[in-house]
Design a protein around this motif. Structure first.
Motif, PDB file in Angstrom:
ATOM      1  N   PHE A   1       0.847  -1.191   0.000  1.00 57.20           N
ATOM      2  CA  PHE A   1       0.000   0.000   0.000  1.00 57.20           C
ATOM      3  C   PHE A   1       0.880   1.237   0.000  1.00 57.20           C
ATOM      4  O   PHE A   1       2.095   1.163   0.228  1.00 57.20           O
ATOM      5  N   GLY A   2       0.266   2.397  -0.277  1.00 56.96           N
ATOM      6  CA  GLY A   2       1.062   3.602  -0.389  1.00 56.96           C
ATOM      7  C   GLY A   2       0.246   4.866  -0.413  1.00 56.96           C
ATOM      8  O   GLY A   2      -0.850   4.937   0.144  1.00 56.96           O
ATOM      9  N   ARG A   3       0.775   5.865  -1.107  1.00 53.71           N
ATOM     10  CA  ARG A   3       0.247   7.228  -1.084  1.00 53.71           C
ATOM     11  C   ARG A   3      -1.244   7.329  -1.356  1.00 53.71           C
ATOM     12  O   ARG A   3      -1.953   8.126  -0.736  1.00 53.71           O
ATOM     13  N   TYR A   4      -1.750   6.522  -2.279  1.00 50.15           N
ATOM     14  CA  TYR A   4      -3.142   6.669  -2.688  1.00 50.15           C
ATOM     15  C   TYR A   4      -4.074   5.630  -2.068  1.00 50.15           C
ATOM     16  O   TYR A   4      -5.248   5.548  -2.434  1.00 50.15           O
ATOM     17  N   THR A   5      -3.572   4.849  -1.126  1.00 46.52           N
ATOM     18  CA  THR A   5      -4.409   3.909  -0.383  1.00 46.52           C
ATOM     19  C   THR A   5      -5.109   4.669   0.733  1.00 46.52           C
ATOM     20  O   THR A   5      -4.480   5.484   1.419  1.00 46.52           O
ATOM     21  N   THR A   6      -6.390   4.418   0.934  1.00 45.41           N
ATOM     22  CA  THR A   6      -7.112   5.098   2.011  1.00 45.41           C
ATOM     23  C   THR A   6      -7.232   4.200   3.233  1.00 45.41           C
ATOM     24  O   THR A   6      -7.162   2.970   3.139  1.00 45.41           O
ATOM     25  N   SER A   7      -7.423   4.838   4.372  1.00 41.11           N
ATOM     26  CA  SER A   7      -7.637   4.102   5.622  1.00 41.11           C
ATOM     27  C   SER A   7      -8.873   3.220   5.518  1.00 41.11           C
ATOM     28  O   SER A   7      -8.897   2.090   6.035  1.00 41.11           O
ATOM     29  N   GLU A   8      -9.904   3.724   4.837  1.00 34.78           N
ATOM     30  CA  GLU A   8     -11.138   2.953   4.663  1.00 34.78           C
ATOM     31  C   GLU A   8     -10.878   1.696   3.845  1.00 34.78           C
ATOM     32  O   GLU A   8     -11.446   0.623   4.133  1.00 34.78           O
ATOM     33  N   GLU A   9     -10.032   1.807   2.833  1.00 29.55           N
ATOM     34  CA  GLU A   9      -9.705   0.637   2.018  1.00 29.55           C
ATOM     35  C   GLU A   9      -8.944  -0.403   2.837  1.00 29.55           C
ATOM     36  O   GLU A   9      -9.194  -1.612   2.712  1.00 29.55           O
ATOM     37  N   ILE A  10      -8.006   0.061   3.672  1.00 29.00           N
ATOM     38  CA  ILE A  10      -7.268  -0.873   4.521  1.00 29.00           C
ATOM     39  C   ILE A  10      -8.226  -1.591   5.467  1.00 29.00           C
ATOM     40  O   ILE A  10      -8.159  -2.824   5.638  1.00 29.00           O
ATOM     41  N   ASP A  11      -9.109  -0.849   6.093  1.00 26.97           N
ATOM     42  CA  ASP A  11     -10.060  -1.456   7.031  1.00 26.97           C
ATOM     43  C   ASP A  11     -10.927  -2.498   6.331  1.00 26.97           C
ATOM     44  O   ASP A  11     -11.106  -3.616   6.834  1.00 26.97           O
ATOM     45  N   ARG A  12     -11.445  -2.156   5.164  1.00 24.26           N
ATOM     46  CA  ARG A  12     -12.322  -3.071   4.431  1.00 24.26           C
ATOM     47  C   ARG A  12     -11.569  -4.304   3.954  1.00 24.26           C
ATOM     48  O   ARG A  12     -12.020  -5.438   4.149  1.00 24.26           O
ATOM     49  N   ALA A  13     -10.401  -4.105   3.353  1.00 27.51           N
ATOM     50  CA  ALA A  13      -9.644  -5.226   2.798  1.00 27.51           C
ATOM     51  C   ALA A  13      -9.152  -6.173   3.888  1.00 27.51           C
ATOM     52  O   ALA A  13      -9.262  -7.400   3.762  1.00 27.51           O
ATOM     53  N   MET A  14      -8.603  -5.621   4.975  1.00 24.55           N
ATOM     54  CA  MET A  14      -8.092  -6.482   6.044  1.00 24.55           C
ATOM     55  C   MET A  14      -9.228  -7.253   6.717  1.00 24.55           C
ATOM     56  O   MET A  14      -9.051  -8.406   7.112  1.00 24.55           O
ATOM     57  N   THR A  15     -10.379  -6.620   6.830  1.00 23.79           N
ATOM     58  CA  THR A  15     -11.546  -7.315   7.399  1.00 23.79           C
ATOM     59  C   THR A  15     -11.954  -8.482   6.514  1.00 23.79           C
ATOM     60  O   THR A  15     -12.207  -9.599   6.998  1.00 23.79           O
ATOM     61  N   LEU A  16     -12.002  -8.247   5.200  1.00 23.56           N
ATOM     62  CA  LEU A  16     -12.373  -9.319   4.271  1.00 23.56           C
ATOM     63  C   LEU A  16     -11.358 -10.456   4.300  1.00 23.56           C
ATOM     64  O   LEU A  16     -11.735 -11.640   4.293  1.00 23.56           O
ATOM     65  N   ILE A  17     -10.081 -10.118   4.332  1.00 21.97           N
ATOM     66  CA  ILE A  17      -9.035 -11.151   4.371  1.00 21.97           C
ATOM     67  C   ILE A  17      -9.129 -11.951   5.660  1.00 21.97           C
ATOM     68  O   ILE A  17      -9.057 -13.186   5.653  1.00 21.97           O
ATOM     69  N   ARG A  18      -9.299 -11.258   6.784  1.00 17.77           N
ATOM     70  CA  ARG A  18      -9.408 -11.944   8.078  1.00 17.77           C
ATOM     71  C   ARG A  18     -10.611 -12.872   8.101  1.00 17.77           C
ATOM     72  O   ARG A  18     -10.514 -14.039   8.517  1.00 17.77           O
ATOM     73  N   GLN A  19     -11.734 -12.382   7.650  1.00 19.10           N
ATOM     74  CA  GLN A  19     -12.954 -13.197   7.676  1.00 19.10           C
ATOM     75  C   GLN A  19     -12.839 -14.418   6.764  1.00 19.10           C
ATOM     76  O   GLN A  19     -13.247 -15.532   7.141  1.00 19.10           O
ATOM     77  N   ALA A  20     -12.260 -14.231   5.578  1.00 19.20           N
ATOM     78  CA  ALA A  20     -12.104 -15.356   4.656  1.00 19.20           C
ATOM     79  C   ALA A  20     -11.134 -16.393   5.207  1.00 19.20           C
ATOM     80  O   ALA A  20     -11.338 -17.605   5.080  1.00 19.20           O
ATOM     81  N   ALA A  21     -10.050 -15.934   5.843  1.00 20.47           N
ATOM     82  CA  ALA A  21      -9.067 -16.856   6.430  1.00 20.47           C
ATOM     83  C   ALA A  21      -9.675 -17.624   7.596  1.00 20.47           C
ATOM     84  O   ALA A  21      -9.451 -18.828   7.744  1.00 20.47           O
ATOM     85  N   GLU A  22     -10.448 -16.941   8.411  1.00 22.49           N
ATOM     86  CA  GLU A  22     -11.096 -17.605   9.535  1.00 22.49           C
ATOM     87  C   GLU A  22     -12.135 -18.622   9.061  1.00 22.49           C
ATOM     88  O   GLU A  22     -12.274 -19.695   9.652  1.00 22.49           O
ATOM     89  N   ALA A  23     -12.830 -18.300   7.969  1.00 25.43           N
ATOM     90  CA  ALA A  23     -13.807 -19.248   7.411  1.00 25.43           C
ATOM     91  C   ALA A  23     -13.102 -20.508   6.906  1.00 25.43           C
ATOM     92  O   ALA A  23     -13.597 -21.622   7.089  1.00 25.43           O
ATOM     93  N   GLN A  24     -11.937 -20.330   6.272  1.00 30.00           N
ATOM     94  CA  GLN A  24     -11.165 -21.500   5.833  1.00 30.00           C
ATOM     95  C   GLN A  24     -10.790 -22.370   7.021  1.00 30.00           C
ATOM     96  O   GLN A  24     -10.892 -23.594   6.962  1.00 30.00           O
ATOM     97  N   ARG A  25     -10.351 -21.737   8.087  1.00 27.18           N
ATOM     98  CA  ARG A  25      -9.890 -22.484   9.263  1.00 27.18           C
ATOM     99  C   ARG A  25     -11.037 -23.279   9.889  1.00 27.18           C
ATOM    100  O   ARG A  25     -10.878 -24.413  10.302  1.00 27.18           O
ATOM    101  N   ARG A  26     -12.233 -22.656   9.931  1.00 27.41           N
ATOM    102  CA  ARG A  26     -13.395 -23.362  10.483  1.00 27.41           C
ATOM    103  C   ARG A  26     -13.767 -24.579   9.652  1.00 27.41           C
ATOM    104  O   ARG A  26     -14.146 -25.627  10.186  1.00 27.41           O
ATOM    105  N   MET A  27     -13.645 -24.451   8.340  1.00 27.62           N
ATOM    106  CA  MET A  27     -14.004 -25.572   7.473  1.00 27.62           C
ATOM    107  C   MET A  27     -13.053 -26.741   7.649  1.00 27.62           C
ATOM    108  O   MET A  27     -13.460 -27.915   7.654  1.00 27.62           O
ATOM    109  N   VAL A  28     -11.755 -26.422   7.832  1.00 24.57           N
ATOM    110  CA  VAL A  28     -10.747 -27.476   8.047  1.00 24.57           C
ATOM    111  C   VAL A  28     -10.976 -28.152   9.388  1.00 24.57           C
ATOM    112  O   VAL A  28     -10.857 -29.380   9.535  1.00 24.57           O
ATOM    113  N   ALA A  29     -11.316 -27.347  10.405  1.00 24.87           N
ATOM    114  CA  ALA A  29     -11.540 -27.890  11.741  1.00 24.87           C
ATOM    115  C   ALA A  29     -12.773 -28.754  11.771  1.00 24.87           C
ATOM    116  O   ALA A  29     -12.866 -29.731  12.507  1.00 24.87           O
TER     117      ALA A  29
END
Length: 372
Positions: free
Chosen positions: A344-372
Motif C-alpha cells: 500500500f502507499g500514497r493513494y491507499t485510504t484508511s477505509e480501504e485498509i479497514d475493508r480489505a483487512m476485514t475481508l481477508i481476516r474473515q475469509a481466512a477464519e472461514a477456511q480455518r473453520r471448514m478445516v476444523a
C-alpha cells in the motif's frame, strides 16, 4: 477494486500524467532531432533527468533505459565484460529479484563464478558470509536496497564498503527503495531504478553510474544516451518519471508517516494468527508479507476478487514454485504457500485498509473453520 499490490506497480500520480500529456500531443518531437520541436523535447528530457538524478548529488550520470530489467542486465553484463577473466566472481544475495538472479545464471553458463549470499530468518543478508566471499577476484557485488517480496532493507552500505576494499564495483537495485528509504549513494557505483514503482509511467527506468564507471553497452545503435545506450527516448515517459521522482522526494517524510499509519492499522485489523515474514524493524512498512498456518492462498485470492494483492513477486506469478525469497528465510513449502503480500502507499485510504483487512481476516477464519 481495492488495490494492495504496490510492489508490483503503483498508480500513476496525477501530476506525472499532467506532465506527460503535452508531450504525447503537440510536443511529440524526437528529442534527438536538431529542429525546434526536437530541442523542446530534449529540454523536457533533460529537466526530467535532473529531477531524477537530484538525490544522487554531484557527480555521476543518470542514463535512461526501458526499465529496471534493462538497467540491471546492462550493469551486470557490462561490468562482467569489462572485468574479464581476471575477476570472474560476482557476489549477490539469495533473495534478489529474478532479473538479477537469472542474469547471473546466464553468466554462470559462460564461465562466471557467482556467489549467492544466504540471509537470516529476518531476511537480511549475512555479512560474515559476504566478508568471506568478496575478495580480489570479485568484479561486482549486487544487492537490492529493499526486497520486493518481504520489504526488508539490505545492508548496502556495508556491502559497498567490502566491494571497494578489494577494487570491485557495487551495484544496487534500488527499484523498491528509491524515494522511500535513504539511498546509500556513497557506497554504490551503479544504481538501477524504475518509474512505475514510484507513481510514474511503465516502460522507463534508469541506471545511475558513478564517474569513471562505464559498463560495456548492452544495446548498439545510435548511442543516444551518453554514447553507451542506444535508442530513441520517449520524452513523455521521461517527463512522467521526472515529476514522479520529484514528488517522491518532496513527499518522502509525509508519505512514510502515512504508510506507517496504514501498516499499524492493517496489522491491527488482521488480528491474531498471522506471522510476519522477515524483520519488523529493518523493512519498508509499505510491504506487509504475512502467513497463516493452513491458509489456502489461491482460494483466498479467488474469493476476494475485489481486493488486489499477491502471493509474491508479479514476475514469478503462475510459476507454481514457492517463493525463493520465502524459502531463503527458512520457510517450508507449506509456509511459503500460505503467505500473502500486501502493498500500500500514497493513494491507499484508511477505509480501504479497514475493508480489505476485514475481508481477508474473515475469509481466512472461514477456511480455518471448514478445516476444523
Amino acid at each position: 477494486m481495492i488495490y494492495l499490490d504496490y510492489q508490483a506497480t503503483t498508480p500513476l500520480a496525477p501530476e506525472a500524467r499532467a506532465a506527460m500529456l503535452p508531450l504525447l500531443e503537440e510536443g511529440f518531437g524526437n528529442p534527438h532531432s536538431p529542429h525546434r520541436m526536437g530541442r523542446a523535447a530534449r529540454a523536457a528530457v533533460e529537466l526530467a533527468r535532473d529531477r531524477i538524478a537530484a538525490p544522487f548529488g554531484a557527480g555521476g550520470r543518470l542514463l535512461f533505459t526501458s526499465g529496471a530489467t534493462e538497467a540491471l542486465n546492462w550493469a551486470i553484463k557490462g561490468i562482467a565484460d569489462r572485468a574479464g577473466p581476471e575477476r570472474p566472481r560476482i557476489v549477490t544475495t539469495a533473495i534478489e529479484h529474478a532479473t538479477v538472479l537469472d542474469t547471473l545464471e546466464w553468466l554462470e553458463g559462460r564461465g562466471a563464478e557467482v556467489i549467492r549470499l544466504p540471509v537470516g530468518t529476518d531476511g537480511i543478508a549475512d555479512l560474515d558470509a559476504a566478508r568471506a566471499a568478496i575478495d580480489g577476484r570479485t568484479a561486482l557485488v549486487a544487492a537490492m536496497l529493499v526486497n520486493n517480496e518481504i520489504g526488508t532493507i539490505q545492508p548496502v552500505a556495508e556491502l559497498g564498503a567490502m566491494a571497494r576494499s578489494v577494487g570491485a564495483f557495487m551495484l544496487c537495485d534500488a527499484v523498491q527503495g528509491y524515494g522511500r528509504v535513504p539511498l546509500p549513494v556513497e557506497a554504490c557505483d551503479l544504481v538501477a531504478i524504475s518509474a512505475h514503482k514510484i507513481h510514474g509511467p511503465k516502460g522507463i527506468g534508469a541506471l545511475w553510474l558513478r564517474d569513471g564507471v562505464e559498463p560495456t553497452p548492452l544495446l548498439h545503435g545510435g548511442g543516444q544516451e551518453g554514447g553507451v545506450r542506444s535508442g530513441t527516448l520517449a520524452p513523455a515517459l521521461c517527463a512522467g518519471f521526472g515529476v514522479a521522482a520529484q514528488l517522491a522526494f518532496e513527499r518522502r517524510e509525509t508519505d512514510a508517516a502515512y504508510i506507517e499509519a496504514l501498516w499499524t492499522q492493517a496489522r491491527a485489523v488482521l488480528g491474531e494468527g498471522w506471522v510476519l515474514n522477515g524483520s519488523t524493524e529493518r523493512r519498508w512498512h509499505g510491504n506487509l508479507n504475512v502467513r497463516r498456518e493452513g491458509l489456502d492462498v489461491a482460494r483466498l485470492m479467488s474469493e476476494l476478487r475485489d481486493v488486489a494483492f499477491s502471493a509474491g513477486s508479479a514476475c514469478a506469478s503462475g510459476s507454481g514454485r514457492p517463493s525463493h525469497v520465502l524459502k531463503a528465510i527458512g520457510l517450508s513449502d507449506a509456509e511459503a504457500r500460505s503467505s500473502i503480500r500486501l502493498g500500500f502507499g500514497r493513494y491507499t485510504t484508511s477505509e480501504e485498509i479497514d475493508r480489505a483487512m476485514t475481508l481477508i481476516r474473515q475469509a481466512a477464519e472461514a477456511q480455518r473453520r471448514m478445516v476444523a
